[in-house]
Design an enzyme around this catalytic site. Structure first.
Site, PDB file in Angstrom:
ATOM      1  N   ARG A  44       0.812  -1.215   0.000  1.00  0.00           N
ATOM      2  CA  ARG A  44       0.000   0.000   0.000  1.00  0.00           C
ATOM      3  C   ARG A  44       0.853   1.275   0.000  1.00  0.00           C
ATOM      4  O   ARG A  44       0.507   2.281   0.617  1.00  0.00           O
ATOM      5  CB  ARG A  44      -0.958   0.025   1.194  1.00  0.00           C
ATOM      6  CG  ARG A  44      -1.950  -1.105   1.209  1.00  0.00           C
ATOM      7  CD  ARG A  44      -2.874  -1.084   0.001  1.00  0.00           C
ATOM      8  NE  ARG A  44      -3.764  -2.232   0.040  1.00  0.00           N
ATOM      9  CZ  ARG A  44      -3.483  -3.420  -0.501  1.00  0.00           C
ATOM     10  NH1 ARG A  44      -2.347  -3.594  -1.157  1.00  0.00           N
ATOM     11  NH2 ARG A  44      -4.317  -4.421  -0.403  1.00  0.00           N
ATOM     12  N   SER A  75     -10.772   0.809   3.643  1.00  0.00           N
ATOM     13  CA  SER A  75     -10.024   0.371   4.825  1.00  0.00           C
ATOM     14  C   SER A  75      -9.224   1.550   5.372  1.00  0.00           C
ATOM     15  O   SER A  75      -8.361   2.090   4.676  1.00  0.00           O
ATOM     16  CB  SER A  75      -9.083  -0.779   4.465  1.00  0.00           C
ATOM     17  OG  SER A  75      -9.829  -1.891   4.004  1.00  0.00           O
ATOM     18  N   GLU A  94      -4.427   4.527   6.267  1.00  0.00           N
ATOM     19  CA  GLU A  94      -4.219   4.382   4.824  1.00  0.00           C
ATOM     20  C   GLU A  94      -4.531   5.664   4.066  1.00  0.00           C
ATOM     21  O   GLU A  94      -3.809   6.028   3.138  1.00  0.00           O
ATOM     22  CB  GLU A  94      -5.066   3.221   4.294  1.00  0.00           C
ATOM     23  CG  GLU A  94      -4.735   2.835   2.872  1.00  0.00           C
ATOM     24  CD  GLU A  94      -5.362   1.524   2.479  1.00  0.00           C
ATOM     25  OE1 GLU A  94      -5.814   1.415   1.318  1.00  0.00           O
ATOM     26  OE2 GLU A  94      -5.384   0.588   3.293  1.00  0.00           O
TER      27      GLU A  94
END
Length: 368
Positions: A179, A256, A360
């Site tokens: 990520r 998320s 995130e």
């Protein structure tokens, strides 16, 4: 390093005259993000790569702060808005080729995936239903159901903000990780377009994610027609509130909110012991990672005492009622509300299990 200065809307309008950008004043950034929070800003919308490049160059030359925004699906913006110019990336071109697809940065990502599958290609189906733009996918190495952008990306066209030149860059130069990439949390370049290699047979990528493989009744590494896999992925995501729906507040989120934490090998035994001490001798979902062991953030959040819908039906910012990894806006939440909830969850997991969760989404004008 670019200097920074505040400019009036009249100054910006004069500066951007002839660039092709459409300038709008006092735009609520809440209307441009999937979390639906964020204060006012001056927005320059760029519907062509030429306009986008000229606009960023002009603003950078004058030292005016720039916030690049496309799908707005991975942003948490302050209630105070942004004191500069928000450059709205609205380039939408998609070019299908014999062995892949080139998409401009502002193209709707799920729309790109759908077009490739409709054209008979396989490869992107596991990334179906992910909100946001094509240009954002390499920035954080978007991934889902066992597939990451880095595995299919052929190249990225970037605008180098220091030189003003644009060029194609190979994946090996982008520093991809879980990520993340060299593009994330950096203002050195602007993504202009992405180029993906695809399978013209229409066969999916190898299916290695247990939940998806089970539904499709394939063994680890097996394949299915890409259209079949896309349909299954969309069903799974919708069941978790991860497909945008304006009437479902569980989808008023940034997806998320926390990444799955990677614990260094030296700390894994201590973390396992803490988990066992608090929740008993249970099976702990973990996955191999290059620098340690990856734990499930959602699993940790639940075991730290944060249930779906936390902190309750009266709260304007809550965990999703479908899964604990999404922070959601129930209709009237502010950025401050979401920050408080994020801190509560993050600190609770760290106090219970000694694991620090990292957000995130990219934060603008605030910190967690």
């Amino acid at each position: 390093m670019r200097t920074s200065r505040v400019a009036s809307s009249d100054d910006v309008r004069e500066l951007l005259a002839g660039t092709g950008a459409e300038l709008r004043e006092s735009v609520r950034l809440a209307d441009l993000t999937t979390l639906r929070v964020g204060g006012p800003a001056l927005v320059a919308e760029c519907a062509s790569e030429k306009a986008l490049t000229a606009t960023v160059r002009a603003l950078d030359a004058e030292g005016i702060p720039v916030l690049l925004l496309a799908g707005g699906s991975n942003l948490l913006i302050s209630d105070d808005g942004f004191d500069g110019v928000v450059v709205k990336v609205a380039t939408t071109g998609v070019e299908l080729r014999a062995d892949g697809v080139i998409a401009e940065a502002g193209a709707n990502w799920d729309g790109v995936v759908a077009r490739t599958i409709e054209a008979g290609f396989g490869g992107l189906e596991c990334l179906s239903g992910i909100p946001g733009s094509a240009g954002a996918t390499p920035v954080q190495n978007v991934g889902a159901y066992g597939v990451e952008v880095a595995t299919l990306l052929r190249r990225v066209r970037l605008l180098d903000r220091a030189s003003g030149a644009s060029h194609w860059v190979e994946p090996a130069d982008l520093g991809f990780g879980y990520r993340t990439s060299k593009l994330k949390h950096s203002d050195h370049a602007v993504v202009l377009a992405v180029d993906f290699a695809l399978d013209p047979s229409g066969t999916s990528a190898p299916l290695r994610y247990g939940e998806l493989a089970t539904i499709l009744e394939v063994t680890d590494g097996g394949t299915r027609p890409a259209a079949e896999v896309r349909a299954a992925v969309l069903r799974l995501r919708a069941g978790k509130g991860m497909v945008l729906d304006p009437v479902d507040h569980d989808t008023w989120s940034a997806g998320s909110f926390f990444t799955n934490p990677v614990v260094p090998h030296a700390r894994v035994d201590a973390v396992r012991a803490l988990i066992t001490a608090h929740v008993g001798d249970v099976t702990i979902p973990t996955y191999p990672a290059p620098d340690g062991v990856k734990f499930s953030a959602g699993w940790l959040i639940e075991r730290a005492g944060f249930a779906k819908g936390f902190p309750g039906p009266e709260a304007s910012a809550r965990l999703s009622t479908k899964h604990t990894l999404a922070l959601t806006n129930r209709g009237a939440a502010t950025a401050s509300d979401l920050v408080r909830l994020a801190r509560t969850v993050r600190d609770g997991v760290e106090a219970r299990f000694g694991i620090h969760l990292e957000p995130e989404p990219v934060t603008v004008g605030l910190t967690l």
